[in-house]
Structure formats: C-alpha cells, structure tokens
Design a protein around this motif. Structure first.
Motif, PDB file in Angstrom:
ATOM      1  N   UNK A   1       0.816  -1.211   0.000  1.00 18.73           N
ATOM      2  CA  UNK A   1       0.000   0.000   0.000  1.00 18.73           C
ATOM      3  C   UNK A   1       0.856   1.270   0.000  1.00 18.73           C
ATOM      4  N   UNK A   2       2.183   1.131   0.111  1.00 19.30           N
ATOM      5  CA  UNK A   2       3.048   2.310   0.160  1.00 19.30           C
ATOM      6  C   UNK A   2       4.098   2.262  -0.943  1.00 19.30           C
ATOM      7  N   UNK A   3       4.564   3.440  -1.346  1.00 23.17           N
ATOM      8  CA  UNK A   3       5.630   3.512  -2.337  1.00 23.17           C
ATOM      9  C   UNK A   3       6.890   2.845  -1.775  1.00 23.17           C
ATOM     10  N   UNK A   4       7.635   2.206  -2.649  1.00 22.14           N
ATOM     11  CA  UNK A   4       8.888   1.568  -2.244  1.00 22.14           C
ATOM     12  C   UNK A   4      10.062   2.435  -2.708  1.00 22.14           C
ATOM     13  N   UNK A   5      10.948   2.717  -1.795  1.00 23.04           N
ATOM     14  CA  UNK A   5      12.205   3.379  -2.147  1.00 23.04           C
ATOM     15  C   UNK A   5      13.212   2.271  -2.387  1.00 23.04           C
ATOM     16  N   UNK A   6      13.727   2.210  -3.598  1.00 20.46           N
ATOM     17  CA  UNK A   6      14.669   1.166  -4.009  1.00 20.46           C
ATOM     18  C   UNK A   6      16.047   1.802  -4.126  1.00 20.46           C
ATOM     19  N   UNK A   7      17.006   1.289  -3.351  1.00 16.49           N
ATOM     20  CA  UNK A   7      18.368   1.810  -3.368  1.00 16.49           C
ATOM     21  C   UNK A   7      19.302   0.753  -3.950  1.00 16.49           C
ATOM     22  N   UNK A   8      20.060   1.141  -4.977  1.00 15.19           N
ATOM     23  CA  UNK A   8      21.002   0.246  -5.646  1.00 15.19           C
ATOM     24  C   UNK A   8      22.427   0.663  -5.306  1.00 15.19           C
ATOM     25  N   UNK A   9      23.273  -0.313  -5.018  1.00 24.43           N
ATOM     26  CA  UNK A   9      24.693  -0.083  -4.786  1.00 24.43           C
ATOM     27  C   UNK A   9      25.454  -1.040  -5.690  1.00 24.43           C
ATOM     28  N   UNK A  10      26.320  -0.519  -6.565  1.00 29.64           N
ATOM     29  CA  UNK A  10      27.064  -1.329  -7.531  1.00 29.64           C
ATOM     30  C   UNK A  10      28.476  -1.601  -7.039  1.00 29.64           C
ATOM     31  N   UNK A  11      28.925  -2.828  -7.235  1.00 28.60           N
ATOM     32  CA  UNK A  11      30.267  -3.255  -6.855  1.00 28.60           C
ATOM     33  C   UNK A  11      31.014  -3.693  -8.107  1.00 28.60           C
ATOM     34  N   UNK A  12      32.240  -3.195  -8.271  1.00 29.82           N
ATOM     35  CA  UNK A  12      33.120  -3.610  -9.362  1.00 29.82           C
ATOM     36  C   UNK A  12      34.309  -4.349  -8.761  1.00 29.82           C
ATOM     37  N   UNK A  13      35.090  -4.996  -9.615  1.00 28.35           N
ATOM     38  CA  UNK A  13      36.221  -5.797  -9.134  1.00 28.35           C
ATOM     39  C   UNK A  13      37.380  -4.968  -8.591  1.00 28.35           C
ATOM     40  N   UNK A  14      37.564  -3.753  -9.101  1.00 26.47           N
ATOM     41  CA  UNK A  14      38.789  -3.022  -8.803  1.00 26.47           C
ATOM     42  C   UNK A  14      38.567  -1.590  -8.320  1.00 26.47           C
ATOM     43  N   UNK A  15      37.405  -1.325  -7.730  1.00 26.68           N
ATOM     44  CA  UNK A  15      37.159   0.012  -7.203  1.00 26.68           C
ATOM     45  C   UNK A  15      36.125  -0.047  -6.092  1.00 26.68           C
TER      46      UNK A  15
ATOM     47  N   UNK B   1      30.049  -0.061 -18.872  1.00 32.03           N
ATOM     48  CA  UNK B   1      29.866  -1.206 -19.764  1.00 32.03           C
ATOM     49  C   UNK B   1      31.145  -2.028 -19.839  1.00 32.03           C
ATOM     50  N   UNK B   2      31.010  -3.280 -20.251  1.00 30.68           N
ATOM     51  CA  UNK B   2      32.153  -4.201 -20.408  1.00 30.68           C
ATOM     52  C   UNK B   2      32.908  -4.418 -19.096  1.00 30.68           C
ATOM     53  N   UNK B   3      32.223  -4.307 -17.978  1.00 30.11           N
ATOM     54  CA  UNK B   3      32.853  -4.524 -16.678  1.00 30.11           C
ATOM     55  C   UNK B   3      31.992  -5.477 -15.878  1.00 30.11           C
ATOM     56  N   UNK B   4      32.612  -6.432 -15.203  1.00 27.26           N
ATOM     57  CA  UNK B   4      31.877  -7.293 -14.284  1.00 27.26           C
ATOM     58  C   UNK B   4      31.431  -6.456 -13.100  1.00 27.26           C
ATOM     59  N   UNK B   5      30.192  -6.662 -12.696  1.00 27.62           N
ATOM     60  CA  UNK B   5      29.689  -5.939 -11.535  1.00 27.62           C
ATOM     61  C   UNK B   5      28.706  -6.810 -10.767  1.00 27.62           C
ATOM     62  N   UNK B   6      28.479  -6.416  -9.533  1.00 30.15           N
ATOM     63  CA  UNK B   6      27.451  -7.011  -8.679  1.00 30.15           C
ATOM     64  C   UNK B   6      26.592  -5.876  -8.155  1.00 30.15           C
ATOM     65  N   UNK B   7      25.423  -6.236  -7.663  1.00 25.83           N
ATOM     66  CA  UNK B   7      24.512  -5.205  -7.193  1.00 25.83           C
ATOM     67  C   UNK B   7      23.852  -5.648  -5.890  1.00 25.83           C
ATOM     68  N   UNK B   8      23.826  -4.742  -4.929  1.00 25.00           N
ATOM     69  CA  UNK B   8      23.058  -4.947  -3.700  1.00 25.00           C
ATOM     70  C   UNK B   8      21.888  -3.976  -3.755  1.00 25.00           C
ATOM     71  N   UNK B   9      20.699  -4.483  -3.443  1.00 27.32           N
ATOM     72  CA  UNK B   9      19.480  -3.683  -3.495  1.00 27.32           C
ATOM     73  C   UNK B   9      18.808  -3.736  -2.133  1.00 27.32           C
ATOM     74  N   UNK B  10      18.453  -2.571  -1.625  1.00 29.96           N
ATOM     75  CA  UNK B  10      17.721  -2.467  -0.353  1.00 29.96           C
ATOM     76  C   UNK B  10      16.464  -1.653  -0.633  1.00 29.96           C
TER      77      UNK B  10
END
Length: 127
Positions: free
Chosen positions: A40-54, A85-94
C-alpha cells in the motif's frame, strides 16, 4: 493486499557488453530488474554497484509506486555515476518495503543471435 517479497536483494553476475547489433532501445544489450510492489506504500529502491577493482558506486535511488511494477535498465542509471559497460559488476538492493525483484539480461553482441536470461523469485507458501 499483503506485501510479499524481501527488503534485501543481491545478484553477483552483472555485465553489459558494449557491442550491440540492434536498434535502440529494444535490441541494445542490457541488464534489467523488474520491481513488483504490491504493498500500500511507495517503495524506495536503493542500488549499490560493486566492481572488481574500485569502491562501490551508489547509492542510486528509484521510487516504485504502491501496487505498481517498474522496470529499471542498468544502462539508464546515471546518478551518481553512469553504469560502466564491459565490466563485471554485482549489485546490492535495499528497499523500504518488501518487493519482488526479477533480474534479466539481454545480450545482442553477436549478429546471428541474441541471448536472454532471467531469474525469478519464488514465493514461499503461507503456513
């Protein structure tokens, strides 16, 4: 309607190829999430991206209105930094309220074919 889903999400195998063989935007290689918010409420979606070397990049904040679906292409997120682009990444979402998230990928890098994959969310039965 009872909210379903989870608040914390993660996936670890992201990569968007630079090469494309198709018309924009439908056939451009991309990673995407579909966020279903049945609460019943709006969702605030927060994305955090992780790369291999930063250090991690983010937080990207997106609103998904109550009782709505929103599709988010990673190619389109630019603030605080454009997706690499062209980089491996992972994502955490809260999220601020439980949601269902489906991850999908379209790779149109080869002229002869394209690949599409998706990962769905299993809903646990009530006891």
């Amino acid at each position: 309607m009872k909210a379903i889903g989870k608040i914390d999400w993660a996936f670890s195998a992201g990569r968007i190829p630079f090469k494309n063989n198709g018309e924009e935007p439908e056939f451009i290689s991309h990673d995407k999430i579909a966020v279903l918010n049945i609460s019943e409420e709006n969702a605030i979606v927060e994305l955090l991206l992780f790369y291999e070397d930063q250090k991690p990049v983010g937080t990207y904040e997106i609103i998904v209105e109550a009782k709505r679906l929103r599709k988010i292409r990673f190619n389109d997120i630019i603030d605080p930094e454009a997706m690499q682009l062209e980089r491996n990444y992972s994502c955490f979402i809260k999220t601020s309220t439980p949601v269902v998230i489906q991850f999908s990928r379209m790779n149109t890098g080869a002229k002869a074919n394209a690949e599409m994959s998706t990962i769905a969310f299993p809903v646990e039965p009530e006891n």
